[in-house]
Design a protein around this motif. Sequence first.
Motif, PDB file in Angstrom:
ATOM      1  N   TYR A   1       3.292 -10.868  -9.778  1.00 17.55           N
ATOM      2  CA  TYR A   1       3.763  -9.494  -9.580  1.00 17.55           C
ATOM      3  C   TYR A   1       4.619  -9.355  -8.321  1.00 17.55           C
ATOM      4  CZ  TYR A   1       1.113  -7.968 -13.595  1.00 17.55           C
ATOM      5  OH  TYR A   1       0.660  -7.798 -14.880  1.00 17.55           O
ATOM      6  N   ASP A   2       4.352 -10.166  -7.292  1.00 22.53           N
ATOM      7  CA  ASP A   2       5.200 -10.157  -6.091  1.00 22.53           C
ATOM      8  C   ASP A   2       6.639 -10.560  -6.424  1.00 22.53           C
ATOM      9  OD1 ASP A   2       3.130  -9.383  -4.412  1.00 22.53           O
ATOM     10  OD2 ASP A   2       2.934 -11.337  -3.419  1.00 22.53           O
ATOM     11  N   LYS A   3       6.818 -11.427  -7.416  1.00 21.95           N
ATOM     12  CA  LYS A   3       8.154 -11.893  -7.797  1.00 21.95           C
ATOM     13  C   LYS A   3       8.822 -10.994  -8.825  1.00 21.95           C
ATOM     14  CE  LYS A   3       7.001 -16.719  -6.933  1.00 21.95           C
ATOM     15  NZ  LYS A   3       6.587 -17.980  -7.553  1.00 21.95           N
ATOM     16  N   VAL A   4       8.034 -10.371  -9.679  1.00 25.03           N
ATOM     17  CA  VAL A   4       8.586  -9.628 -10.814  1.00 25.03           C
ATOM     18  C   VAL A   4       8.876  -8.162 -10.488  1.00 25.03           C
ATOM     19  CG1 VAL A   4       8.081  -8.835 -13.163  1.00 25.03           C
ATOM     20  CG2 VAL A   4       7.507 -11.175 -12.485  1.00 25.03           C
ATOM     21  N   LEU A   5       7.948  -7.482  -9.854  1.00 22.67           N
ATOM     22  CA  LEU A   5       8.095  -6.036  -9.673  1.00 22.67           C
ATOM     23  C   LEU A   5       9.213  -5.596  -8.724  1.00 22.67           C
ATOM     24  CD1 LEU A   5       4.382  -4.832  -9.846  1.00 22.67           C
ATOM     25  CD2 LEU A   5       6.140  -4.832 -11.641  1.00 22.67           C
ATOM     26  N   PRO A   6       9.588  -6.394  -7.713  1.00 21.42           N
ATOM     27  CA  PRO A   6      10.682  -5.936  -6.851  1.00 21.42           C
ATOM     28  C   PRO A   6      12.003  -5.663  -7.578  1.00 21.42           C
ATOM     29  CG  PRO A   6       9.444  -7.612  -5.711  1.00 21.42           C
ATOM     30  CD  PRO A   6       8.921  -7.570  -7.137  1.00 21.42           C
ATOM     31  N   VAL A   7      12.254  -6.325  -8.700  1.00 20.65           N
ATOM     32  CA  VAL A   7      13.504  -6.049  -9.422  1.00 20.65           C
ATOM     33  C   VAL A   7      13.503  -4.645 -10.011  1.00 20.65           C
ATOM     34  CG1 VAL A   7      13.906  -8.491  -9.924  1.00 20.65           C
ATOM     35  CG2 VAL A   7      12.805  -7.063 -11.648  1.00 20.65           C
ATOM     36  N   LEU A   8      12.323  -4.018 -10.098  1.00 23.82           N
ATOM     37  CA  LEU A   8      12.220  -2.644 -10.584  1.00 23.82           C
ATOM     38  C   LEU A   8      11.991  -1.652  -9.445  1.00 23.82           C
ATOM     39  CD1 LEU A   8       9.943  -3.271 -13.689  1.00 23.82           C
ATOM     40  CD2 LEU A   8      12.436  -3.026 -13.638  1.00 23.82           C
ATOM     41  N   GLY A   9      12.071  -2.137  -8.206  1.00 23.96           N
ATOM     42  CA  GLY A   9      11.892  -1.266  -7.045  1.00 23.96           C
ATOM     43  C   GLY A   9      10.445  -1.133  -6.587  1.00 23.96           C
TER      44      GLY A   9
ATOM     45  N   ALA B   1      20.318  -3.259 -16.825  1.00 21.44           N
ATOM     46  CA  ALA B   1      20.426  -4.466 -15.998  1.00 21.44           C
ATOM     47  C   ALA B   1      19.096  -4.763 -15.307  1.00 21.44           C
ATOM     48  CB  ALA B   1      21.547  -4.311 -14.969  1.00 21.44           C
ATOM     49  N   ASP B   2      18.367  -3.718 -14.906  1.00 23.85           N
ATOM     50  CA  ASP B   2      17.055  -3.916 -14.294  1.00 23.85           C
ATOM     51  C   ASP B   2      16.060  -4.478 -15.309  1.00 23.85           C
ATOM     52  OD1 ASP B   2      17.991  -2.997 -11.864  1.00 23.85           O
ATOM     53  OD2 ASP B   2      17.041  -1.023 -12.030  1.00 23.85           O
ATOM     54  N   VAL B   3      16.147  -4.054 -16.564  1.00 24.06           N
ATOM     55  CA  VAL B   3      15.293  -4.612 -17.616  1.00 24.06           C
ATOM     56  C   VAL B   3      15.596  -6.097 -17.777  1.00 24.06           C
ATOM     57  CG1 VAL B   3      14.746  -4.579 -20.091  1.00 24.06           C
ATOM     58  CG2 VAL B   3      15.017  -2.418 -18.831  1.00 24.06           C
ATOM     59  N   ASP B   4      16.887  -6.436 -17.816  1.00 29.33           N
ATOM     60  CA  ASP B   4      17.288  -7.846 -17.926  1.00 29.33           C
ATOM     61  C   ASP B   4      16.759  -8.658 -16.744  1.00 29.33           C
ATOM     62  OD1 ASP B   4      18.708  -7.013 -20.189  1.00 29.33           O
ATOM     63  OD2 ASP B   4      20.668  -7.099 -19.187  1.00 29.33           O
ATOM     64  N   ALA B   5      16.890  -8.096 -15.537  1.00 29.14           N
ATOM     65  CA  ALA B   5      16.428  -8.796 -14.331  1.00 29.14           C
ATOM     66  C   ALA B   5      14.909  -8.961 -14.343  1.00 29.14           C
ATOM     67  CB  ALA B   5      16.879  -8.037 -13.087  1.00 29.14           C
ATOM     68  N   PHE B   6      14.195  -7.946 -14.801  1.00 24.21           N
ATOM     69  CA  PHE B   6      12.739  -8.032 -14.929  1.00 24.21           C
ATOM     70  C   PHE B   6      12.355  -9.190 -15.843  1.00 24.21           C
ATOM     71  CE2 PHE B   6       9.419  -7.131 -18.042  1.00 24.21           C
ATOM     72  CZ  PHE B   6       8.293  -7.015 -17.255  1.00 24.21           C
ATOM     73  N   HIS B   7      12.971  -9.276 -17.003  1.00 25.06           N
ATOM     74  CA  HIS B   7      12.650 -10.316 -17.976  1.00 25.06           C
ATOM     75  C   HIS B   7      12.912 -11.704 -17.381  1.00 25.06           C
ATOM     76  CE1 HIS B   7      13.165 -12.647 -21.794  1.00 25.06           C
ATOM     77  NE2 HIS B   7      12.082 -11.956 -22.096  1.00 25.06           N
ATOM     78  N   ALA B   8      14.065 -11.866 -16.754  1.00 27.58           N
ATOM     79  CA  ALA B   8      14.410 -13.159 -16.146  1.00 27.58           C
ATOM     80  C   ALA B   8      13.438 -13.514 -15.023  1.00 27.58           C
ATOM     81  CB  ALA B   8      15.848 -13.128 -15.623  1.00 27.58           C
ATOM     82  N   ALA B   9      13.109 -12.545 -14.173  1.00 18.97           N
ATOM     83  CA  ALA B   9      12.187 -12.801 -13.062  1.00 18.97           C
ATOM     84  C   ALA B   9      10.793 -13.140 -13.579  1.00 18.97           C
ATOM     85  CB  ALA B   9      12.123 -11.587 -12.135  1.00 18.97           C
ATOM     86  N   ALA B  10      10.359 -12.448 -14.620  1.00 19.92           N
ATOM     87  CA  ALA B  10       9.024 -12.706 -15.178  1.00 19.92           C
ATOM     88  C   ALA B  10       8.929 -14.107 -15.772  1.00 19.92           C
ATOM     89  CB  ALA B  10       8.678 -11.653 -16.219  1.00 19.92           C
ATOM     90  N   LEU B  11       9.968 -14.527 -16.482  1.00 18.36           N
ATOM     91  CA  LEU B  11       9.962 -15.875 -17.048  1.00 18.36           C
ATOM     92  C   LEU B  11       9.998 -16.927 -15.941  1.00 18.36           C
ATOM     93  CD1 LEU B  11      12.312 -15.474 -20.144  1.00 18.36           C
ATOM     94  CD2 LEU B  11       9.808 -15.396 -20.060  1.00 18.36           C
ATOM     95  N   ALA B  12      10.808 -16.686 -14.911  1.00 17.79           N
ATOM     96  CA  ALA B  12      10.897 -17.622 -13.790  1.00 17.79           C
ATOM     97  C   ALA B  12       9.580 -17.704 -13.019  1.00 17.79           C
ATOM     98  CB  ALA B  12      12.037 -17.218 -12.850  1.00 17.79           C
TER      99      ALA B  12
END
Length: 124
Positions: A19-27, A73-84
């Motif tokens: 969650y530290d890596k994924v949630l920041p892309v959504l603010g 774009a934030d949805v796309d970034a969330f998906h990429a960050a979550a997979l990473a």
Amino acid sequence: MIDHFGLSVADYETSKAFYDKVLPVLGYTRLAEFEIPRGKIAGYGDGKPDFWIEAGGRCSGKLHIAFAAKSRADVDAFHAAALAAGGRDNGAPGVREIYHPHYYGAFVFDPDGHNIEAVCHAPE
């Protein structure tokens, strides 16, 4: 409406790292962390913690959490960050017209297998 929401996780440190890596892309960022009688707890939010994870074992049953995204774009970034961050794909970013014509979401399974989503309701 809901003021805050929390869930118990099987591996606190793994889930916190996810969650530290994924949630920041959504603010959302981790705004609080402390010990309670059951173990550690961390709160995430934008201004105040409104999403919490705590040690104590995986919640049983099916759980779905959708986080609001400001843009597609934030949805796309969330998906990429979550997979990473080790999440498993449960639905690539895209329009889900079954919900409504502008529903743009992406779905991943978090470390406990919970269905975590980011969604934007705005037209392109």
